[in-house]
Design a protein around this motif. Sequence first.
Motif, PDB file in Angstrom:
ATOM      1  N   VAL A   9      20.349  22.508  18.167  1.00 37.08           N
ATOM      2  CA  VAL A   9      19.880  23.372  17.084  1.00 37.08           C
ATOM      3  C   VAL A   9      18.397  23.117  16.811  1.00 37.08           C
ATOM      4  O   VAL A   9      17.588  24.050  16.729  1.00 37.08           O
ATOM      5  CB  VAL A   9      20.719  23.156  15.801  1.00 37.08           C
TER       6      VAL A   9
ATOM      7  N   GLU B 282      29.843  31.334  23.020  1.00 40.20           N
ATOM      8  CA  GLU B 282      29.100  30.529  22.046  1.00 40.20           C
ATOM      9  C   GLU B 282      29.886  29.256  21.784  1.00 40.20           C
ATOM     10  O   GLU B 282      31.100  29.224  21.983  1.00 40.20           O
ATOM     11  CB  GLU B 282      28.911  31.301  20.741  1.00 40.20           C
TER      12      GLU B 282
ATOM     13  N   ILE C 183      28.790  22.451  18.088  1.00 40.13           N
ATOM     14  CA  ILE C 183      27.365  22.657  17.838  1.00 40.13           C
ATOM     15  C   ILE C 183      26.707  21.300  17.640  1.00 40.13           C
ATOM     16  O   ILE C 183      27.121  20.520  16.795  1.00 40.13           O
ATOM     17  CB  ILE C 183      27.141  23.569  16.613  1.00 40.13           C
TER      18      ILE C 183
ATOM     19  N   ALA D  11      22.847  27.322  21.539  1.00 43.43           N
ATOM     20  CA  ALA D  11      22.716  26.239  20.559  1.00 43.43           C
ATOM     21  C   ALA D  11      23.688  26.423  19.398  1.00 43.43           C
ATOM     22  O   ALA D  11      23.933  25.487  18.635  1.00 43.43           O
ATOM     23  CB  ALA D  11      21.285  26.179  20.033  1.00 43.43           C
ATOM     24  N   GLY D  12      24.236  27.626  19.261  1.00 48.04           N
ATOM     25  CA  GLY D  12      25.189  27.892  18.188  1.00 48.04           C
ATOM     26  C   GLY D  12      24.572  28.515  16.953  1.00 48.04           C
ATOM     27  O   GLY D  12      25.240  28.636  15.930  1.00 48.04           O
TER      28      GLY D  12
ATOM     29  N   LEU E 280      27.075  27.277  10.402  1.00 44.40           N
ATOM     30  CA  LEU E 280      26.025  26.254  10.431  1.00 44.40           C
ATOM     31  C   LEU E 280      26.001  25.459   9.134  1.00 44.40           C
ATOM     32  O   LEU E 280      25.776  24.245   9.149  1.00 44.40           O
ATOM     33  CB  LEU E 280      24.666  26.897  10.708  1.00 44.40           C
TER      34      LEU E 280
ATOM     35  N   ARG F  42      28.747  22.926   9.395  1.00 38.97           N
ATOM     36  CA  ARG F  42      28.444  21.851  10.348  1.00 38.97           C
ATOM     37  C   ARG F  42      27.283  20.975   9.883  1.00 38.97           C
ATOM     38  O   ARG F  42      27.343  19.760   9.982  1.00 38.97           O
ATOM     39  CB  ARG F  42      28.133  22.474  11.709  1.00 38.97           C
TER      40      ARG F  42
END
Length: 118
Positions: free
Chosen positions: A28, A17, A23, A75-76, A96, A99
């Motif tokens: 995303v 990952e 990312i 995509a993370g 997420l 980020r």
Amino acid sequence: MGTVTDSSARGATALPEPAVGEIRLEAVLHALADPVRLRIVASLADSAEEVNCLAFDLPVAKSTLTHHFRVLREAGLIRQCRRGTSRMNRLRTEELAERFPGLLDSVVAGYRTVAAAG
């Protein structure tokens, strides 16, 4: 792909990952643009536990489902690990939020609003 988390202590093998800093927003958003993947993400957002790929009741073939999970992982958005013959999934909520603050919460809330409206 950046990081591979070692889950061997829990009897699991993590799949590759991206690290948090790798990312990309466009990856995303691309992953979330598909209704099946968006449904998977919303389901994972409801679970504090890892969820087996086969636990999702989705109208797609197993090979297509595998593709959707791979897109989400690359995509993370999710963390996947193999545990025996199962692939377990968990949303990377904290990473997420670090980020892209607020993005995942907004997307999931929007999905739920639309789903509730029918």
